[in-house]
Design an enzyme around this catalytic site. Structure first.
Site, PDB file in Angstrom:
ATOM      1  N   SER A 174       0.947  -1.340  -0.048  1.00  0.00           N
ATOM      2  CA  SER A 174      -0.166  -0.092   0.073  1.00  0.00           C
ATOM      3  C   SER A 174       0.854   1.329  -0.046  1.00  0.00           C
ATOM      4  O   SER A 174       1.989   1.202   0.170  1.00  0.00           O
ATOM      5  CB  SER A 174      -0.934  -0.158   1.443  1.00  0.00           C
ATOM      6  OG  SER A 174      -0.102   0.162   2.478  1.00  0.00           O
ATOM      7  N   ASP A 219       5.497  -7.749   1.688  1.00  0.00           N
ATOM      8  CA  ASP A 219       4.562  -7.040   2.780  1.00  0.00           C
ATOM      9  C   ASP A 219       4.329  -7.945   3.798  1.00  0.00           C
ATOM     10  O   ASP A 219       4.300  -9.176   3.615  1.00  0.00           O
ATOM     11  CB  ASP A 219       3.246  -6.223   1.980  1.00  0.00           C
ATOM     12  CG  ASP A 219       2.607  -5.363   3.166  1.00  0.00           C
ATOM     13  OD1 ASP A 219       3.005  -4.051   2.579  1.00  0.00           O
ATOM     14  OD2 ASP A 219       2.029  -5.434   4.000  1.00  0.00           O
ATOM     15  N   TYR A 270       8.682   9.036  17.321  1.00  0.00           N
ATOM     16  CA  TYR A 270       8.483   9.038  15.949  1.00  0.00           C
ATOM     17  C   TYR A 270       9.773  10.122  15.475  1.00  0.00           C
ATOM     18  O   TYR A 270      10.609   9.167  14.509  1.00  0.00           O
ATOM     19  CB  TYR A 270       7.210   9.305  15.121  1.00  0.00           C
ATOM     20  CG  TYR A 270       7.231   9.381  13.656  1.00  0.00           C
ATOM     21  CD1 TYR A 270       6.968   8.128  13.100  1.00  0.00           C
ATOM     22  CD2 TYR A 270       7.571  10.570  13.007  1.00  0.00           C
ATOM     23  CE1 TYR A 270       7.008   7.913  11.632  1.00  0.00           C
ATOM     24  CE2 TYR A 270       7.328  10.466  11.706  1.00  0.00           C
ATOM     25  CZ  TYR A 270       7.003   9.196  11.081  1.00  0.00           C
ATOM     26  OH  TYR A 270       6.851   9.256   9.649  1.00  0.00           O
ATOM     27  N   LYS A 314      13.242   8.640  13.045  1.00  0.00           N
ATOM     28  CA  LYS A 314      13.575   9.019  11.832  1.00  0.00           C
ATOM     29  C   LYS A 314      14.902   9.579  11.785  1.00  0.00           C
ATOM     30  O   LYS A 314      15.669   9.684  10.826  1.00  0.00           O
ATOM     31  CB  LYS A 314      12.432   9.991  11.203  1.00  0.00           C
ATOM     32  CG  LYS A 314      11.008   9.213  11.121  1.00  0.00           C
ATOM     33  CD  LYS A 314      11.335   7.869  10.410  1.00  0.00           C
ATOM     34  CE  LYS A 314       9.963   7.034   9.874  1.00  0.00           C
ATOM     35  NZ  LYS A 314      10.306   6.177   8.996  1.00  0.00           N
ATOM     36  N   THR A 329      -1.437   9.084   3.233  1.00  0.00           N
ATOM     37  CA  THR A 329      -1.411   7.389   3.158  1.00  0.00           C
ATOM     38  C   THR A 329      -2.065   7.179   4.835  1.00  0.00           C
ATOM     39  O   THR A 329      -2.601   7.911   5.458  1.00  0.00           O
ATOM     40  CB  THR A 329      -0.101   7.097   3.588  1.00  0.00           C
ATOM     41  OG1 THR A 329       0.515   7.755   4.992  1.00  0.00           O
ATOM     42  CG2 THR A 329       0.902   7.494   2.595  1.00  0.00           C
TER      43      THR A 329
END
Length: 257
Positions: free
Chosen positions: A21, A42, A153, A157, A188
């Site tokens: 996706s 996936d 998060y 990153k 997304t």
């Protein structure tokens, strides 16, 4: 130099993890369109199969959970001849630091950073032994600019950026290139919480120079570039695909400026 061949893969095998996706699917489609033999990986077998069917031709699918180190090592053995590895899997829990549970922290760190480390550790030596290749991970603007609620998060990153740079240094002599793409706001499933709030959605849209969100397909060109011969001297880099978010200071236009 035949410049018409810069973006042609001539059947080279590439593995896209997260191909079921979003950005991963679009990256897989774009690589297939440029002649790559794409392996769509996936955790969800159904969506991986769907992407492979969309590509057609020699595209295949496989199930892979990047949190399973044995499965990652097995995949590296099975696909030891790939020319490029792309991985997009990530998660986020939007909470302020004081409100985070350690279970939530571990969930974000394990997928975003530990999973990335596991993939690079398994695949980079295989590529080195095979004469080289390109590894492409996905960081975020949050590696460089933050807001409340992005602590774990953003840390993962930023960690991925430094991990990629270190891997570029360690495997560069063996012609293995390691780079990351840093998107801005992309429509997304991961950003569904924001998309469902018009005020939040519009505020983010106005942060960038282009005044809008990106679509997953707008990241695909960056993947093709970093996987291709066109980027043969690019490694240890961060390619910003953020609509100018990190280049400008908000959207206010001063009078008479």
């Amino acid at each position: 130099m035949d410049y018409t061949r810069l973006f042609q893969f001539d059947g080279d095998r590439v593995l896209v993890i997260g191909a079921g996706s979003g950005i991963g699917r679009e990256a897989a489609l774009a690589l297939g369109a440029h002649g790559a033999t794409v392996i769509c990986a996936d955790r969800d077998s159904t969506t991986a199969e769907e992407t492979a069917a969309m590509i057609g031709g020699s595209a295949t699918s496989t199930v892979l959970d990047v949190l399973d180190p044995d499965a990652v090592r097995a995949a590296a053995d099975e696909y030891s001849d790939i020319a490029a590895l792309v991985f997009t899997a990530a998660t986020n829990v939007r909470k302020r630091i004081a409100d985070y549970s350690m279970e939530e922290f571990d969930r974000v760190v394990n997928l975003n950073l530990r999973g990335s480390f596991s993939l690079i550790q398994a695949f980079a030596p295989k590529m080195a032994a095979n004469g080289g290749g390109s590894i492409i991970g996905f960081a975020s603007i949050r590696a460089f600019t933050v807001e409340p609620g992005q602590g774990a998060y953003a840390a993962t990153k930023a960690g991925l950026v430094q991990l990629a740079r270190t891997a570029a240094a360690e495997f560069g002599p063996a012609n293995v290139r390691v780079n990351v793409i840093a998107p801005g706001v992309v429509e997304t499933p991961l950003t569904a919480q924001i998309k469902n709030s018009p005020e939040w959605y519009n505020a983010y849209a106005q942060k960038g120079a282009l005044g809008r969100w990106s679509k997953p397909e707008e990241l695909a060109g960056a993947v093709v570039y970093l996987a291709s011969k066109a980027s043969s001297y690019v490694t240890g880099s961060v390619l910003m695909v953020d609509g100018g978010w990190t280049a400008i200071d908000g959207r206010f236009d001063p009078p008479n400026a």
